[in-house]
Scaffold this motif. Structure first.
Motif, short mmCIF file in Angstrom:
data_model
loop_
_atom_site.label_atom_id
_atom_site.label_comp_id
_atom_site.label_asym_id
_atom_site.label_seq_id
_atom_site.Cartn_x
_atom_site.Cartn_y
_atom_site.Cartn_z
N HIS A 32 -36.86 48.79 11.35
CA HIS A 32 -35.73 49.20 12.20
C HIS A 32 -34.82 50.16 11.44
O HIS A 32 -34.40 51.19 11.97
CB HIS A 32 -34.93 47.97 12.64
CG HIS A 32 -35.70 47.10 13.60
ND1 HIS A 32 -35.75 47.33 14.94
CD2 HIS A 32 -36.47 46.01 13.38
CE1 HIS A 32 -36.50 46.41 15.53
NE2 HIS A 32 -36.95 45.58 14.59
N ALA B 277 -36.49 46.81 23.70
CA ALA B 277 -37.77 47.42 23.35
C ALA B 277 -38.96 46.59 23.83
O ALA B 277 -40.12 46.96 23.58
CB ALA B 277 -37.87 47.60 21.83
N LEU C 124 -33.48 54.19 17.79
CA LEU C 124 -33.88 52.77 17.80
C LEU C 124 -35.40 52.66 17.88
O LEU C 124 -36.07 53.47 18.54
CB LEU C 124 -33.24 52.04 18.97
CG LEU C 124 -31.70 51.98 18.93
CD1 LEU C 124 -31.18 51.32 20.20
CD2 LEU C 124 -31.22 51.20 17.70
N LEU C 125 -35.92 51.65 17.22
CA LEU C 125 -37.36 51.46 17.17
C LEU C 125 -37.86 50.85 18.48
O LEU C 125 -37.35 49.83 18.94
CB LEU C 125 -37.72 50.51 16.01
CG LEU C 125 -39.20 50.26 15.80
CD1 LEU C 125 -39.92 51.51 15.35
CD2 LEU C 125 -39.41 49.14 14.76
N LEU C 126 -38.87 51.51 19.05
CA LEU C 126 -39.45 50.99 20.29
C LEU C 126 -40.64 50.09 19.97
O LEU C 126 -40.80 49.01 20.53
CB LEU C 126 -39.89 52.14 21.18
CG LEU C 126 -38.76 53.08 21.61
CD1 LEU C 126 -39.31 54.25 22.42
CD2 LEU C 126 -37.70 52.34 22.41
#
Lengths: 589, 173
Positions: free
Chosen positions: A192, A275, A176-178
């Motif tokens: 994403h 995030a 998952l994109l932080l």
């Protein structure tokens, strides 16, 4: 002491004693415990009094914050809403104060941002300019035209050594994109999805080669882009780079990743999909968006050629300017020296010239002088106002133009006096005396040396002329030449007089021979003698109002044997006036 | 915004990709295209007043030639097991896949869906088998990617369960 001091007694004396004892005890207690009592009272006041409490708490508050803040974050969490609401209240209540407070920070920050933007724009512009004249740039222009990009963009791409266009901070386990940062030039699809795919690709590669968890896919390349992956324990950093990055760039990524791990250790460990806490990594990730372009290589030959061309241009410009200035000065001198021209204003500015002045209509045409000086007459704008010049030579020309003196008259200027000499008809003399003083520049007129003659006198002078020849010759002797010169002047004056009266002069030239010799030879001699006389008079003395007849020689010769004239070796002249148009009839024998 | 990773598991050609595409883009195609490796899709929705972004890992269908790579499963907050109602064998595969997923991920929420409800008459999977699955504690839904039937419910239900299992900070569990 065996007696209890506070034991009450019933009798009065004992009551008095008892009272005295109590007082003694009180006094003793006061003496012994007075300081402690005072301290107790003060402590009671401090505990009960809000003012005192506030003062005491205020005294230790900073230290209390410091002690608590060192250990955990709840203090910040608790205070955050109050600080925020307090700040909002302060902004609403006194925005001016807030503005004054942050102005010293915002001002430099804004200036720095603007300076960076300008620097970037200038760099782009300079690079475009540098490349705009080279052969290589032509190829890039074709590229720009072909791909529909701007030329500046194509130049940047070709001179680009490397540029980090996007940086992804990705949770290692979930993919998952932080957080994600990108440059303005980057093409960002779905960061994403890309984060997930990057993670999937790494997993796939690792599984495919049977690699362990610590053996990772560190980089891959797609066309112009290279993707660098820097692994951390909880998160990894993926950078999309255009061009060829230096190895040292990895160290920068490593430092940033380590810093993020150090700062967000707990957040990363407890990550459950939120995030938001990683927004604070924005500044650190932006430091990874580095770019490096080729430094322009100095080309000494090109520089020397450019300098040489500039130098030649400067020399040529200087020489041309010098030449033009010299010619201009000479032209002005020439104009000022020309009679009838007065220059009142002259100006020259970068190849344009302007003249203003006065010009006598009889003066030399200034445009001729401009052309003679080597200037294109179209670049010299001149405005001349007419006037009468009083220069003697121009006054003389003006007098000759207006008076039309005959050739026998010579006009001269003596100061402002017009002087006529020679000879002229009465008519011309009379008219000149009337009009001479009206000529601009002529104050007086004198003609005491001008001979005046009438038409009759002129006719007599011509008609009495007899030119004599030796036997068998047709040449004119010197004395005869002088006589014919006088005849010529008279004939000229007569022509002018006839012009004034609208008449014509008819001149008959009659050649004769003596009776000796063959007749044919005599006829030839007569003709030759008439022509010789006519030539001696001079064609220039024969005016346009004069008709010359020489054929009469033949008719005189035909009668030569019978008349006295025919026996003489002479040429006689006969002049008379006739009405214009009738001279042929008159002259006809 | 909360992000959750979901894996789509199931045998080949059971309709995993079709369900994802129907859910994400509301499009269905009869043309079968096998998934190579994995395809990641994204879909945002609101669950219990929370913005949730589902990262859908559409894994290739497991068959005799390629087994499920457990590395794809790691980090998933939940998973969906897809079966084809017209093929009994996909149910057997689902059981094996669930065991693998449970071993890798632990007790995370999952939902089973029997696809191709539009051709219910052709189903090989009978009610008895379905009841056995439910007796195991499975949540079994029926759906049709072709008709869009049960698709939104599938993902919304799983998202709800995932939020309950792993609530975001500030939300009581």
């Amino acid at each position: 002491m065996s007696r209890r001091p506070d034991n009450p007694q019933s009798d009065p004396s004992s009551s008095d004693r008892s009272s005295s004892v109590v007082e003694d005890w009180t006094e003793l207690r006061t003496l012994l415990l007075a300081p402690e009592q005072t301290q107790l009272d003060e402590l009671r006041d401090r505990l009960d009094g809000q003012v005192v409490q506030a003062r005491d708490v205020g005294r230790v508050l900073p230290e209390a914050f410091a002690v608590r803040g060192d250990h955990d974050e709840p203090l910040s969490t608790v205070l955050a809403p109050y600080v925020e609401s307090g700040f909002v209240t302060a902004v609403r209540k006194s925005p001016r104060t807030i503005v004054d407070a942050i102005a010293p920070i915002m001002g430099p920050a804004i200036r720095q941002a603007i300076a960076r933007a300008l620097q970037s724009m200038t760099q782009s512009f300079n690079r475009s300019l540098d490349e705009s004249l080279s052969v290589r740039s032509l190829r890039w222009r074709v590229d720009a035209w072909r791909t529909g990009r701007s030329f500046a963009e194509v130049v940047l791409l070709h001179t680009l050594r490397y540029r980090v266009e996007q940086v992804f901070l990705i949770h290692r386990e979930t993919g998952l994109l932080l957080h994600h940062v990108a440059t303005d030039a980057a093409v960002v699809q779905d960061e994403h999805v890309l984060s997930g795919m990057l993670t999937a690709i790494q997993n796939y590669a690792r599984d495919s080669f049977g690699a362990s968890q610590d053996q990772t896919l560190d980089q891959f390349q797609v066309g112009d882009w290279t993707v660098w992956v820097e692994q951390g324990s909880q998160a990894y950093l993926a950078a999309v780079i255009r061009g060829t990055p230096p190895t040292s760039l990895r160290e920068d990524f490593r430092d940033v990743l380590d810093h993020i791990h150090a700062k967000h250790t707990d957040t990363l460990a407890r990550f459950k999909g939120d995030a938001a806490p990683f927004k604070t990594t924005q500044t650190q990730l932006e430091t990874c968006l580095q770019a490096h372009y080729e430094t322009p290589r100095p080309d000494p030959l090109k520089a020397w050629i450019l300098v040489g061309l500039l130098l030649l241009g400067a020399i040529w410009l200087g020489w041309t300017t010098y030449q033009n200035q010299t010619r201009w000065s000479m032209l002005l001198t020439e104009l000022k020296a020309t009679p009838g021209l007065v220059v009142t204003a002259a100006k020259s500015t970068w190849g344009a010239y302007y003249l203003e002045g006065l010009r006598d209509p009889l003066a030399k045409d200034p445009s001729e002088l401009v052309a003679e000086a080597g200037f294109d007459p179209t670049v010299v704008k001149a405005v001349w106002s007419p006037y009468y010049a009083l220069n003697p030579e121009l006054v003389l020309v003006r007098a000759e133009t207006m008076l039309h003196p005959p050739d026998t008259v010579k006009l001269t200027m003596e100061g402002d006096t017009l002087v006529a000499t020679g000879s002229a008809s009465e008519t011309w003399v009379g008219e000149t005396r009337r009009f001479a003083a009206l000529i601009p520049g002529v104050s007086r007129y004198r003609d005491e040396k001008l001979l005046t003659h009438s038409v009759a006198e002129l006719l007599d002078r011509i008609n009495q002329t007899v030119v004599r020849f030796g036997p068998g010759v047709s040449t004119v002797g010197p004395s005869e030449q002088r006589v014919l010169g006088i005849v010529g002047v008279a004939l000229r004056s007569l022509d002018e007089a006839a012009a004034h009266t609208g008449q014509r002069v008819v001149l008959e030239v009659l050649g004769s021979t003596d009776s000796t010799g063959p007749a044919a030879r005599n006829a030839q001699l007569r003709k030759e003698r008439a022509e010789t006389v006519l030539a001696s008079i001079g064609q220039h003395h024969i005016g346009e109002h004069t008709t010359v007849i020489t054929d009469i020689v033949r008719s005189a010769a035909s009668n030569g044997s019978q008349t006295e004239v025919g026996s003489r070796r002479i040429v006689t002249l006969r002049a008379f006036l006739t009405t214009a148009g009738a001279e042929n009839e008159t002259a006809r024998p | 915004m909360i992000q959750k990773k979901i894996c789509m598991l199931g045998g080949f050609a059971v309709g995993k990709t079709s369900l994802v595409r129907r859910f994400v883009t509301n499009v269905f195609s009869d043309q079968y295209r096998t998934t190579i490796g994995v395809t990641v899709e994204r879909k945002s929705l609101v669950v219990d007043d929370h913005d949730v972004t589902l990262m859908l890992w559409d894994l290739y269908g497991e068959d005799e030639f390629q087994r499920l790579r457990e590395s794809y499963l790691r980090g998933s907050s939940g998973y969906i097991i897809v079966m084809d109602g017209t093929r009994q064998s996909t149910l057997d595969g689902a059981l094996a896949l669930q065991q693998t997923a449970a071993r890798t991920l632990g007790p995370v929420p999952f939902i089973a869906i029997i696809n191709k409800a539009d051709v219910r008459a052709e189903w090989e999977i009978d009610d008895r088998s379905i009841n056995q699955l439910r007796e195991r504690g499975w949540t079994v839904l029926f759906g049709s990617a072709k008709l869009g039937q049960g698709v939104d419910e599938l993902f919304t239900l799983l998202a709800t369960q995932m939020l309950k299992a792993s609530p975001p900070s500030g939300v009581p569990s």
